[in-house]
Motif scaffolding. Structure first.
Motif, short mmCIF file in Angstrom:
data_model
loop_
_atom_site.label_atom_id
_atom_site.label_comp_id
_atom_site.label_asym_id
_atom_site.label_seq_id
_atom_site.Cartn_x
_atom_site.Cartn_y
_atom_site.Cartn_z
N PHE A 1 4.04 -15.49 3.46
CA PHE A 1 2.96 -14.54 3.26
C PHE A 1 2.50 -13.93 4.59
N TYR B 1 -5.65 -9.58 -1.63
CA TYR B 1 -4.94 -8.55 -0.87
C TYR B 1 -5.78 -8.15 0.32
N LEU B 2 -5.13 -7.67 1.38
CA LEU B 2 -5.84 -6.90 2.39
C LEU B 2 -6.30 -5.60 1.73
N THR C 1 6.50 -6.63 -10.83
CA THR C 1 6.10 -5.35 -10.25
C THR C 1 7.29 -4.41 -10.15
N TYR D 1 -3.88 -4.51 -11.42
CA TYR D 1 -3.87 -5.96 -11.66
C TYR D 1 -5.12 -6.37 -12.45
N GLU E 1 7.89 0.13 -1.39
CA GLU E 1 6.59 0.55 -0.89
C GLU E 1 6.53 0.31 0.62
N LEU F 1 -11.03 -6.78 5.91
CA LEU F 1 -11.58 -6.77 4.56
C LEU F 1 -10.48 -7.03 3.55
N ILE F 2 -10.73 -7.99 2.69
CA ILE F 2 -9.74 -8.32 1.67
C ILE F 2 -10.37 -8.14 0.31
N GLN F 3 -9.56 -8.04 -0.68
CA GLN F 3 -10.10 -7.89 -2.02
C GLN F 3 -9.21 -8.60 -3.02
N GLU G 1 2.08 -1.92 5.59
CA GLU G 1 1.05 -1.40 6.46
C GLU G 1 0.44 -2.52 7.29
N ARG H 1 6.36 -10.41 -8.03
CA ARG H 1 7.07 -9.30 -7.38
C ARG H 1 8.15 -8.74 -8.31
N THR I 1 -6.35 -2.68 2.82
CA THR I 1 -5.47 -1.56 3.10
C THR I 1 -4.10 -1.68 2.45
N GLY I 2 -3.84 -2.81 1.82
CA GLY I 2 -2.52 -3.03 1.27
C GLY I 2 -1.52 -3.41 2.34
N PRO I 3 -0.23 -3.26 2.10
CA PRO I 3 0.36 -2.66 0.89
C PRO I 3 0.18 -3.57 -0.32
N PHE I 4 0.28 -2.97 -1.50
CA PHE I 4 0.04 -3.72 -2.73
C PHE I 4 1.38 -3.97 -3.42
N LEU I 5 2.12 -4.89 -2.87
CA LEU I 5 3.50 -5.09 -3.30
C LEU I 5 3.62 -5.89 -4.59
N LEU I 6 2.50 -6.40 -5.09
CA LEU I 6 2.50 -7.05 -6.40
C LEU I 6 1.71 -6.21 -7.39
N GLY I 7 1.58 -4.92 -7.13
CA GLY I 7 0.79 -4.03 -7.98
C GLY I 7 -0.57 -3.79 -7.36
N ASP J 1 1.60 -8.39 7.15
CA ASP J 1 2.08 -7.01 6.97
C ASP J 1 2.54 -6.73 5.55
N GLN J 2 2.58 -7.75 4.71
CA GLN J 2 2.91 -7.51 3.31
C GLN J 2 1.67 -7.49 2.43
N PRO K 1 -4.65 -3.44 -6.85
CA PRO K 1 -5.75 -4.28 -7.36
C PRO K 1 -6.32 -3.76 -8.68
#
Lengths: 109, 150
Positions: free
Chosen positions: A74, A26-27, B77, A40, B137, B145-147, B140, B74, A29-35, A77-78, A37
């Protein structure tokens, strides 16, 4: 394991099965559209209780490698940065030793 | 164009050469299923679809494994947003609703492990007073930075 060795498309989960083939992030900042982190990570830890518990690995990936993973499915922005073979995974593996990384603890599960 | 051709064409346009994001694909897949009251069985590269008393129709869907897994994630979720902890990361049985179709609900079951990915879903009617819309949701912007989960 991932922190030290980096993404491994040949990785096999505990219990066996086919290789992972890809690496999902994920980035920050999100958004976390699959839940989220953390959520998860908790669910993953529940599925693999012998793996040391939940954690989040944060990686400072260069923009040019992230850009390789961006496509119609992918878009950035998602929030999902999906590294497949041919869409940035090889480049991420090569760059991995030099990237800034840290592990964020997650409470639970 | 008859109804059968219509929903098959819509599914083909959505999945055979996907030009939409994962989120848009899932939203559209749910909408098509609800609009046409479809039952869908999707595993590996084969999607079978059924409407009412009609025959099962089949589409070959050759998309990247990571796209299919993200679609399944998805849906999981959305189900957990509607009913917390109703499905796990790797498998489960859930239900989702779409605000454009308050009288209908999608019931689905899935497997999303490394070695086994499939989806079964069906649009069903529900009493109007039990409708609970799925929350969306916000999207943004990018940072460097990714995680990921370990």
């Amino acid at each position: 394991m991932i922190l030290i060795r980096g993404p491994d498309p040949t990785f096999v989960e505990p219990g066996g099965g086919p290789p992972a083939e890809n690496f999902s992030t994920y980035l920050e900042t999100g958004p976390f559209l699959l839940g989220s982190p953390s959520e998860y990570a908790r669910l993953k830890a529940l599925a693999f209780p012998g793996e040391g518990g939940p954690a989040i690995l944060a990686v400072d990936a260069p923009d040019d490698i992230i850009d390789l993973a961006v496509d119609a499915a992918f878009p950035l922005d998602q929030g999902i940065v999906q590294y497949d073979l041919g869409t940035g995974l090889e480049e991420l593996c090569v760059a991995w030793p030099s990237l800034k990384k840290h592990v964020l603890p997650v409470s639970g599960p | 164009m008859n109804a059968t051709t219509s929903y098959l064409d819509e599914l083909q346009a959505l999945l055979l050469q996907p030009t939409r994001s994962i989120i848009e694909i899932v939203d559209r897949l749910l909408s098509i299923s609800l609009e046409h009251h479809l039952q869908i069985d999707w595993r590996e590269n084969t999607l079978r679809v059924h409407q009412g008393d009609g025959d099962w129709e089949q589409l070959k869907v050759s998309i990247r494994k990571s796209i299919f897994r993200a679609i399944l994630a998805r849906l999981a979720t959305l189900a957990n947003e509607s009913t917390p902890n109703s499905v796990s990361l790797y498998e489960g049985r859930g239900k989702v609703s779409v605000s454009d179709h308050p009288d209908l609900l999608i019931h689905f079951s899935f497997s999303n492990s490394l070695g086994d990915q499939w989806l079964e879903l069906a649009a069903v009617s529900i009493p109007i007073d039990s409708f609970k819309p799925t929350s969306k949701e916000p999207h943004e912007t990018k940072t460097d930075l990714i995680q990921t989960t370990a």
